[in-house]
Design a protein around this motif. Sequence first.
Motif, PDB file in Angstrom:
ATOM      1  N   VAL A   1      44.611  42.544  46.152  1.00  0.00           N
ATOM      2  CA  VAL A   1      45.785  42.299  45.316  1.00  0.00           C
ATOM      3  C   VAL A   1      46.537  41.111  45.908  1.00  0.00           C
ATOM      4  O   VAL A   1      46.925  41.140  47.086  1.00  0.00           O
ATOM      5  CB  VAL A   1      46.714  43.533  45.284  1.00  0.00           C
ATOM      6  CG1 VAL A   1      47.873  43.295  44.318  1.00  0.00           C
ATOM      7  CG2 VAL A   1      45.955  44.788  44.908  1.00  0.00           C
ATOM      8  N   ASP A   2      46.690  40.062  45.117  1.00  0.00           N
ATOM      9  CA  ASP A   2      47.441  38.888  45.561  1.00  0.00           C
ATOM     10  C   ASP A   2      46.903  38.374  46.913  1.00  0.00           C
ATOM     11  O   ASP A   2      47.672  38.027  47.806  1.00  0.00           O
ATOM     12  CB  ASP A   2      48.930  39.274  45.679  1.00  0.00           C
ATOM     13  CG  ASP A   2      49.845  38.060  45.728  1.00  0.00           C
ATOM     14  OD1 ASP A   2      49.446  36.993  45.227  1.00  0.00           O
ATOM     15  OD2 ASP A   2      50.959  38.182  46.282  1.00  0.00           O
ATOM     16  N   GLY A   3      45.574  38.402  47.056  1.00  0.00           N
ATOM     17  CA  GLY A   3      44.929  37.896  48.269  1.00  0.00           C
ATOM     18  C   GLY A   3      44.922  38.859  49.443  1.00  0.00           C
ATOM     19  O   GLY A   3      44.422  38.519  50.521  1.00  0.00           O
ATOM     20  N   GLU A   4      45.442  40.055  49.238  1.00  0.00           N
ATOM     21  CA  GLU A   4      45.517  41.033  50.333  1.00  0.00           C
ATOM     22  C   GLU A   4      44.476  42.124  50.101  1.00  0.00           C
ATOM     23  O   GLU A   4      44.511  42.808  49.065  1.00  0.00           O
ATOM     24  CB  GLU A   4      46.925  41.636  50.352  1.00  0.00           C
ATOM     25  CG  GLU A   4      47.229  42.442  51.565  1.00  0.00           C
ATOM     26  CD  GLU A   4      48.723  42.765  51.658  1.00  0.00           C
ATOM     27  OE1 GLU A   4      49.037  43.907  51.972  1.00  0.00           O
ATOM     28  OE2 GLU A   4      49.565  41.866  51.403  1.00  0.00           O
ATOM     29  N   LYS A   5      43.554  42.254  51.045  1.00  0.00           N
ATOM     30  CA  LYS A   5      42.471  43.235  50.874  1.00  0.00           C
ATOM     31  C   LYS A   5      42.962  44.613  51.310  1.00  0.00           C
ATOM     32  O   LYS A   5      43.278  44.829  52.478  1.00  0.00           O
ATOM     33  CB  LYS A   5      41.257  42.796  51.696  1.00  0.00           C
ATOM     34  CG  LYS A   5      40.023  43.651  51.446  1.00  0.00           C
ATOM     35  CD  LYS A   5      38.795  43.027  52.109  1.00  0.00           C
ATOM     36  CE  LYS A   5      37.599  43.951  51.998  1.00  0.00           C
ATOM     37  NZ  LYS A   5      36.374  43.340  52.515  1.00  0.00           N
TER      38      LYS A   5
ATOM     39  N   HIS B   1      44.228  40.935  40.780  1.00  0.00           N
ATOM     40  CA  HIS B   1      43.608  42.078  41.454  1.00  0.00           C
ATOM     41  C   HIS B   1      42.166  42.259  41.010  1.00  0.00           C
ATOM     42  O   HIS B   1      41.807  41.945  39.875  1.00  0.00           O
ATOM     43  CB  HIS B   1      44.406  43.362  41.242  1.00  0.00           C
ATOM     44  CG  HIS B   1      44.620  43.723  39.794  1.00  0.00           C
ATOM     45  ND1 HIS B   1      45.581  43.115  39.027  1.00  0.00           N
ATOM     46  CD2 HIS B   1      44.014  44.629  38.992  1.00  0.00           C
ATOM     47  CE1 HIS B   1      45.551  43.638  37.803  1.00  0.00           C
ATOM     48  NE2 HIS B   1      44.605  44.549  37.754  1.00  0.00           N
ATOM     49  N   GLU B   2      41.350  42.716  41.952  1.00  0.00           N
ATOM     50  CA  GLU B   2      39.924  42.968  41.718  1.00  0.00           C
ATOM     51  C   GLU B   2      39.496  44.073  42.665  1.00  0.00           C
ATOM     52  O   GLU B   2      40.150  44.306  43.694  1.00  0.00           O
ATOM     53  CB  GLU B   2      39.124  41.694  41.979  1.00  0.00           C
ATOM     54  CG  GLU B   2      39.222  41.210  43.420  1.00  0.00           C
ATOM     55  CD  GLU B   2      38.849  39.735  43.571  1.00  0.00           C
ATOM     56  OE1 GLU B   2      39.659  38.879  43.155  1.00  0.00           O
ATOM     57  OE2 GLU B   2      37.777  39.455  44.121  1.00  0.00           O
TER      58      GLU B   2
ATOM     59  N   VAL C   1      40.640  36.057  50.401  1.00  0.00           N
ATOM     60  CA  VAL C   1      41.448  37.036  51.125  1.00  0.00           C
ATOM     61  C   VAL C   1      42.191  36.320  52.235  1.00  0.00           C
ATOM     62  O   VAL C   1      41.606  35.553  52.996  1.00  0.00           O
ATOM     63  CB  VAL C   1      40.543  38.147  51.701  1.00  0.00           C
ATOM     64  CG1 VAL C   1      41.349  39.099  52.569  1.00  0.00           C
ATOM     65  CG2 VAL C   1      39.847  38.897  50.563  1.00  0.00           C
ATOM     66  N   HIS C   2      43.503  36.530  52.321  1.00  0.00           N
ATOM     67  CA  HIS C   2      44.263  35.879  53.383  1.00  0.00           C
ATOM     68  C   HIS C   2      44.598  36.862  54.503  1.00  0.00           C
ATOM     69  O   HIS C   2      44.476  38.076  54.352  1.00  0.00           O
ATOM     70  CB  HIS C   2      45.515  35.195  52.828  1.00  0.00           C
ATOM     71  CG  HIS C   2      46.467  36.121  52.140  1.00  0.00           C
ATOM     72  ND1 HIS C   2      47.086  37.170  52.757  1.00  0.00           N
ATOM     73  CD2 HIS C   2      46.895  36.144  50.842  1.00  0.00           C
ATOM     74  CE1 HIS C   2      47.871  37.794  51.912  1.00  0.00           C
ATOM     75  NE2 HIS C   2      47.772  37.209  50.736  1.00  0.00           N
TER      76      HIS C   2
END
Length: 346
Positions: free
Chosen positions: A129-133, A150-151, A187-188
């Motif tokens: 979500v928003d680059g946060e795994k 999101h994915e 992912v950041h």
Amino acid sequence: MTHELGRLEDLPADYVQDLRDLNLVPLWPSLRGVLPPKIPTRQTQPTHWPYKTLKPLLLKAGELTPIEKAERRVLVLANPGHGLEKMQASAAMYLGMQLLMPGEWAPSHRHTPNAVRMIVEGEGAYTTVDGEKCPMSRGDLILTPTGLWHEHGHDGTDPVIWLDVLDLPLVYYMEASYHVNGDRQEVHVGRGDKQYAHGGLVPTQVFERSHKAYPMLRYPWTEAKAALQTLGLDNPSLEQVQVTYTNPETGTDAENILGFYALMLRPGQSLRLPARSPAQVFHVIEGEVQADILGSHFHLVEADTCCAPGYEAVTLKNLKTDQASFVFIADESPLHRKLGVYENRG
Ligand code: 1HN
């Protein structure tokens, strides 16, 4: 006193037709319908969705429909009072059980409705979500607020199932519901569930607040359960041992429209929740609970879900006499409060 009002049939047919031809409608035959006395008409019926009967059908969907043909492989928990095709649990809430099989990927998108996921079963899946795994484990709550990419992916070996709760019916009714598809996210580094893991201790920002509207996206069940147990132990006379999922920077509800809570029922406890205007959803994370809603008495076991219309008291009874039971609750309180229609009738 409520007077009888004139009916449509009391009017000359040609007059009614003249009105209709000009897109005009007389109010008085419909006034009591849209504005009933004392208490709203609610289409939301107390409804129970047992997990035991739902799960085999969801696994069957996994055989019948490949993820590419579904994007999101979901069986919707629809309230018959609204009509199944409306896909509503209540006026503002949508519920669905989603299945992701090992190796599958549900592609990235974003949309206007807000979503949360309550993880029901299985290990190894994650949602970005928003680059946060965000790893998914049983009982975790993961936000996907309005507009955030999101994915979902799954590196594990067994099916993963979660409960989706969205404000889709409301946003759709507002004619504000749409989605945009996107590319796989990068992912950041940095995760809100770690940075905000300790209650009352929040990262000191260079500015007063981070620039994120939603600084915390994942609420691990281990933390929520520990918070409830500590709260219960520290307040032996506290009746409603409940925590609210909040934005750790603002202290307000985690999302704008629906509210999310975790409740601990002490062994054998019977808890009466007052009659408040918002509709509610109950999902058993651990234990066994009887939910008395209007004339219905639902026996909820782990992973079962039910809903209750607004303006009705609900009694939850922990059927376990030797251990606590834990319930996830979603409701329409933030919406009702913002709109100024929130009521607690006791
Ligand atoms: C959605 O985006 C998800 O991302 C699940 O997993 C259920 C139901 C309606 C609209 C969008 C997801 C959804 C949804």
